[in-house]
Write an enzyme that holds these catalytic residues in place. Structure first.
Site, PDB file in Angstrom:
ATOM      1  N   LYS A   1      -9.649  -6.921  -2.370  1.00 59.51           N
ATOM      2  CA  LYS A   1      -9.866  -6.352  -3.683  1.00 59.51           C
ATOM      3  C   LYS A   1      -9.447  -7.190  -4.942  1.00 59.51           C
ATOM      4  CE  LYS A   1      -8.512  -2.261  -4.304  1.00 59.51           C
ATOM      5  NZ  LYS A   1      -8.091  -0.476  -4.093  1.00 59.51           N
TER       6      LYS A   1
ATOM      7  N   ARG B   1      -6.988   8.346   7.936  1.00 61.28           N
ATOM      8  CA  ARG B   1      -6.969   6.983   8.378  1.00 61.28           C
ATOM      9  C   ARG B   1      -8.124   6.745   9.788  1.00 61.28           C
ATOM     10  NH1 ARG B   1      -2.507   4.371   6.419  1.00 61.28           N
ATOM     11  NH2 ARG B   1      -0.809   5.351   5.855  1.00 61.28           N
TER      12      ARG B   1
ATOM     13  N   GLY C   1      -1.622   1.039   7.530  1.00 68.45           N
ATOM     14  CA  GLY C   1      -3.136   0.875   7.261  1.00 68.45           C
ATOM     15  C   GLY C   1      -3.876  -0.169   8.330  1.00 68.45           C
TER      16      GLY C   1
ATOM     17  N   GLU D   1      -3.337  -8.021   7.187  1.00 70.83           N
ATOM     18  CA  GLU D   1      -3.328  -6.960   6.174  1.00 70.83           C
ATOM     19  C   GLU D   1      -4.516  -5.820   6.198  1.00 70.83           C
ATOM     20  OE1 GLU D   1      -1.923  -5.063   4.075  1.00 70.83           O
ATOM     21  OE2 GLU D   1      -0.389  -6.192   2.694  1.00 70.83           O
TER      22      GLU D   1
ATOM     23  N   ASP E   1      -5.820   5.133   3.992  1.00 66.08           N
ATOM     24  CA  ASP E   1      -5.396   6.666   3.909  1.00 66.08           C
ATOM     25  C   ASP E   1      -5.574   7.049   2.367  1.00 66.08           C
ATOM     26  OD1 ASP E   1      -3.061   5.158   2.619  1.00 66.08           O
ATOM     27  OD2 ASP E   1      -2.130   7.062   2.938  1.00 66.08           O
TER      28      ASP E   1
ATOM     29  N   ASP F   1      -4.470  -5.813  -2.862  1.00 67.60           N
ATOM     30  CA  ASP F   1      -5.190  -5.053  -3.915  1.00 67.60           C
ATOM     31  C   ASP F   1      -4.443  -6.184  -5.265  1.00 67.60           C
ATOM     32  OD1 ASP F   1      -5.719  -3.472  -6.041  1.00 67.60           O
ATOM     33  OD2 ASP F   1      -4.477  -2.037  -5.543  1.00 67.60           O
TER      34      ASP F   1
HETATM   35  P1  5GP Z   1      -1.006  -4.547  -3.113  1.00 69.39           P
HETATM   36  O1  5GP Z   1       0.340  -4.597  -3.096  1.00 69.39           O
HETATM   37  O2  5GP Z   1      -1.900  -5.687  -2.688  1.00 69.39           O
HETATM   38  O3  5GP Z   1      -1.276  -4.024  -4.520  1.00 69.39           O
HETATM   39  O4  5GP Z   1      -1.262  -3.353  -2.238  1.00 69.39           O
HETATM   40  C1  5GP Z   1      -1.240  -3.332  -0.817  1.00 69.39           C
HETATM   41  C2  5GP Z   1      -1.290  -2.098  -0.123  1.00 69.39           C
HETATM   42  O5  5GP Z   1      -1.787  -1.079  -1.200  1.00 69.39           O
HETATM   43  C3  5GP Z   1      -2.542  -1.844   0.815  1.00 69.39           C
HETATM   44  O6  5GP Z   1      -1.809  -2.383   2.119  1.00 69.39           O
HETATM   45  C4  5GP Z   1      -2.585  -0.515   1.199  1.00 69.39           C
HETATM   46  O7  5GP Z   1      -1.523   0.228   1.581  1.00 69.39           O
HETATM   47  C5  5GP Z   1      -2.436  -0.009  -0.371  1.00 69.39           C
HETATM   48  N1  5GP Z   1      -4.129   0.206  -1.059  1.00 69.39           N
HETATM   49  C6  5GP Z   1      -4.444  -0.922  -1.970  1.00 69.39           C
HETATM   50  N2  5GP Z   1      -5.773  -0.579  -2.292  1.00 69.39           N
HETATM   51  C7  5GP Z   1      -6.211   0.353  -1.518  1.00 69.39           C
HETATM   52  C8  5GP Z   1      -7.320   1.413  -1.346  1.00 69.39           C
HETATM   53  O8  5GP Z   1      -8.364   1.178  -1.761  1.00 69.39           O
HETATM   54  N3  5GP Z   1      -7.056   2.235  -0.215  1.00 69.39           N
HETATM   55  C9  5GP Z   1      -6.219   2.664   0.386  1.00 69.39           C
HETATM   56  N4  5GP Z   1      -6.256   3.650   1.306  1.00 69.39           N
HETATM   57  N5  5GP Z   1      -4.657   1.778   0.269  1.00 69.39           N
HETATM   58  C10 5GP Z   1      -4.813   0.779  -0.698  1.00 69.39           C
END
Ligand code: 5GP
Length: 175
Positions: A132, A166, A45, A100, A160, A104
Site C-alpha cells: 500500500k 482477522r 496479521g 509481511e 484486523d 504501509d
Molecule cells: P507500516 O509500518 O508499513 O506503516 O505498517 C505495517 C503494519 O501496519 C502492518 O503489518 C499492519 O499491521 C498495519 N497496517 C497497515 N495498513 C493496514 C491496513 O490497511 N489494515 C490493517 N488491518 N493493518 C494495517
C-alpha cells in the site's frame, strides 16, 4: 471513530488470494531451488498468508516469527517500532525471506530488516501480501508482492481492526 460492519466492502476474494498465493509460491520455489530459506513472518496479521504460502512451497524451508509493536493509534503507524518477539533460530549465513501482511509506511519493515541484517544472513528478501504505497515513508524494495492497493484500511485474512476480523477469509476495505 470506530467503523461499523456496514462500511466494509469486499475487495479481494478468497479465490483471488488463493490464486495469487500459489503464483508467489511457484516464483519463490523456483528462485530458491537448491536452497533452504528461512521464512520469517511478522506477527500477527501474517498468520494466514504465511500458513498458506508455506504449504504451497515445493522447496525445503524453516520458519520463525517476529512481532513488532508500533506506538500510536491502530490505524496510523507512529514511526517508533520495537520488537516484542525476536527470531529464535540462527539466521547467520542463511537466505531469509521476510513475510509481511501489508506494507504501509514501510517503517515496520525497515526496522525489522535492519535488525535481521545485523545477524549476517546470506540474503534478505521481502514478500508481502499487500503493498500500500500511498503513505510510504521508507523506501523498501519488495521482491514478492500479492496485491498493490493504492489506499484504504483493509481487514480480513489476518488483517484486523482493533484485533477483530482477522478470521474473515476474504479481504475487505473499510469505507
Ligand atoms: P507500516 O509500518 O508499513 O506503516 O505498517 C505495517 C503494519 O501496519 C502492518 O503489518 C499492519 O499491521 C498495519 N497496517 C497497515 N495498513 C493496514 C491496513 O490497511 N489494515 C490493517 N488491518 N493493518 C494495517
Amino acid at each position: 471513530m470506530e467503523k461499523t460492519d456496514l462500511e466494509r466492502r469486499l475487495l479481494i476474494t478468497r479465490q483471488a488470494i488463493n490464486q495469487r498465493v500459489k503464483e508467489i509460491a511457484l516464483e519463490i520455489s523456483s528462485d530458491y531451488k537448491g536452497k533452504e530459506p528461512v521464512l520469517i513472518g511478522v506477527l500477527n496479521g501474517v498468520v494466514f498468508f504465511f500458513a498458506d504460502l508455506a504449504r504451497e512451497l515445493s522447496i525445503p524451508m524453516t520458519l520463525d516469527f517476529v512481532r513488532a509493536a508500533s506506538y500510536g493509534s491502530e490505524m496510523i503507524s507512529s514511526g517508533t517500532v520495537r520488537l516484542t518477539k525476536d527470531v529464535e533460530i540462527p539466521i547467520e549465513g542463511k537466505p531469509v525471506i521476510l513475510i509481511e501482511d501489508i506494507i504501509d509506511t514501510g517503517l515496520t519493515l525497515d526496522h525489522v530488516v535492519g535488525l535481521l541484517r545485523e545477524r549476517n544472513p546470506e540474503s534478505v528478501k521481502i514478500c508481502t501480501l499487500i503493498d500500500k504505497p500511498e503513505r510510504r515513508e521508507k523506501t523498501v524494495s519488495i521482491d514478492y508482492c500479492g496485491f498493490k492497493i493504492e489506499k484504504g484500511y483493509l481487514v480480513g485474512y489476518g488483517l484486523d481492526q482493533n484485533q477483530k476480523y482477522r478470521n474473515l477469509p476474504d479481504i475487505y476495505i473499510l469505507e
